[in-house]
Scaffold this motif. Structure first.
Motif, short mmCIF file in Angstrom:
data_model
loop_
_atom_site.label_atom_id
_atom_site.label_comp_id
_atom_site.label_asym_id
_atom_site.label_seq_id
_atom_site.Cartn_x
_atom_site.Cartn_y
_atom_site.Cartn_z
N ALA A 207 -8.75 6.21 -1.39
CA ALA A 207 -10.09 5.75 -1.00
C ALA A 207 -10.57 6.39 0.29
N GLU B 291 -1.21 4.68 3.83
CA GLU B 291 -2.20 4.35 4.86
C GLU B 291 -1.87 5.15 6.13
N VAL C 125 -13.75 -0.38 1.30
CA VAL C 125 -12.37 0.07 1.52
C VAL C 125 -12.36 0.90 2.82
N GLU C 126 -12.86 0.31 3.89
CA GLU C 126 -13.05 1.06 5.12
C GLU C 126 -11.81 1.12 5.99
N SER D 244 0.85 -1.18 0.00
CA SER D 244 0.00 0.00 0.00
C SER D 244 0.89 1.24 0.00
N LEU E 126 -16.14 1.02 -2.97
CA LEU E 126 -15.09 0.38 -3.75
C LEU E 126 -15.29 0.63 -5.25
N ALA F 76 -8.94 -3.62 2.78
CA ALA F 76 -8.79 -2.88 1.53
C ALA F 76 -8.29 -3.74 0.38
N PRO G 290 -4.79 3.44 -0.55
CA PRO G 290 -6.17 3.66 -0.10
C PRO G 290 -6.36 4.73 0.97
N THR H 263 -6.50 4.53 4.34
CA THR H 263 -7.49 4.11 5.34
C THR H 263 -6.86 4.11 6.73
N SER I 246 -4.59 -8.31 6.87
CA SER I 246 -4.64 -7.42 5.70
C SER I 246 -4.11 -8.02 4.42
#
Length: 402
Positions: free
Chosen positions: A285, A65, A361-362, A62, A300, A367, A323, A325, A96
């Motif tokens: 996101a 984040e 994608v919370e 990722s 999403l 995600a 994302p 998040t 994850s």
């Protein structure tokens, strides 16, 4: 929901200290099950098995984040932040599927000594305390090199890479970049939403571009091996940075303004220039960012509309995911820190319906499972999925990191 990593032993943040004695205790949001699981994919058994296989086998990274956990009651948010002890969400990360994560910590909410945030001493405090906690467990390791990411993959761990969304805290002292690199920072933004000594942020009325000092800072980042992020910079500053850097740059978390016309999204020109020089855009996101005309209720599907737009614009090899998040009420965080995060200016030109969270994608735990599931459902090949969930990022890091 994914099974927890076999490497995860159940460690919780700062458990080597005594809550209520060494630090103030807060009740924190659940890392798993805070909101209902996403029901929008409806994968067949074969698609679900393929999704799981790709999560297990591929290097999943990722680009952006915030993997800390926030208070369950956001009325206590500022009290929690004041003590400067952000808890990493180890339990959520264990499910994850991530191999490596660029974690931006407190960033614009780093308000330990000042409500304005971005103070150098606060950023160093945040980094140091987080590192002390990481050192007391062996599942999430400090990531500073490509070898660290490879080691994490080979041993079932997660490489945690420190990043900062802006360079505001260096003020006019370029050597502070060396200090931050020494603390483990391997990715930095230029400006957040407000202008600083390097360049302009995306909320400003005018954009003067990269400053002379900003050029010095970009050159030092190139020499040190700090990846550069332009997600929150103004349009002219973005292009100036891309051209000034001798290495490819990241747009770690954004979307396409051609799809959703807000300053938080990037212009086609910026995305194309980034790709032309070898860079990558990570699709964002965070709540109420990557909306789309086809999916104006953020989910999403909205996020993946931006993914497909960017793939069509610059090619799959220049697109990934950041994302953005966290564990807890992300909308509540935005509401509490709207002035620090400049959300009003970023969304000034559009009307949209608010959501309590981005369905699918919370948080960091769900995600990439859902992102890969979407790619599988839409018939992307293994090679294509491998590229967009990690391979493209690794290609840039091979050139940027030392």
């Amino acid at each position: 929901m994914l099974e927890p990593s076999e490497r995860y032993t159940g460690y919780t943040a700062y458990e080597y200290l005594e809550a209520g004695v060494d630090y103030r205790h807060f009740d924190y949001a659940k890392q798993l099950g805070r909101v209902p699981e996403y029901a929008g994919l409806d994968l067949s058994s074969a698609q679900a098995e393929r999704t799981q296989r790709l999560l297990d086998q591929e290097t999943v990274i990722s680009l952006h984040e915030h993997v800390q956990v926030f208070p369950e009651n956001m009325d206590y948010l500022r009290d929690h932040i004041r003590q400067g002890r952000e808890p990493t969400g180890y339990e959520g990360l264990s499910r994850s599927g991530l191999t490596a994560v660029f974690d931006n910590g407190m960033d614009g909410t780093c308000c330990i000594s000042s409500d304005a945030g971005w103070k150098y001493q606060d950023v160093l405090f945040d980094l140091g305390v987080r590192m002390a906690d990481l050192a007391h467990q062996d599942f999430v390791i400090k990531g500073e090199t490509l070898k660290d990411i490879q080691y994490a993959k080979e041993t079932g761990r997660i490489a945690h890479i420190f990043a900062l969304e802006a360079s505001t805290m260096i003020e006019n002292e370029v050597d502070r970049l060396d200090v931050l690199y020494g603390f483990g920072v391997r990715q930095m933004g230029i400006a957040y939403s407000e202008a600083n000594t390097l360049g302009s942020g995306l909320k400003e009325r005018g954009d003067g571009g990269l400053t002379y000092f900003g050029e010095r800072a970009v050159a030092r980042m190139n020499k040190l091996g700090i990846a550069i992020d332009i997600s929150h910079s103004g349009d002219r500053t973005c292009v100036d940075v891309i051209k000034a850097s001798t290495k490819p740059v990241f747009i770690t978390h954004a979307g396409a303004r051609g799809l959703w016309p807000t300053s938080r999204m990037k212009t086609d020109e910026t995305i194309i220039e980034c790709a032309r020089r070898g860079g990558v855009i990570g699709i964002e996101a965070a709540p109420h960012t990557t909306l789309s005309p086809s999916h104006p209720l953020h989910s999403l599907e909205s996020v993946m509309d931006h993914f497909q737009y960017c793939v069509d614009l610059v090619g799959l090899e220049h697109v990934s995911f950041g994302p953005d998040t966290l564990f807890g009420d992300h909308v509540g965080l935005h509401e509490a820190f709207s002035s620090n995060l400049s959300l009003g200016q970023a969304h000034a030109n559009v009307d949209y319906e608010k959501v309590p969270y981005v369905d699918g994608v919370e948080n960091p735990a769900e995600a990439f499972g859902n992102i890969i599931g979407w790619l599988v459902k839409h018939d992307y090949s293994d090679d294509e999925i491998r590229a967009v969930v990690g391979g493209n990022t690794l290609r840039v890091l091979e050139e940027v990191w030392v």
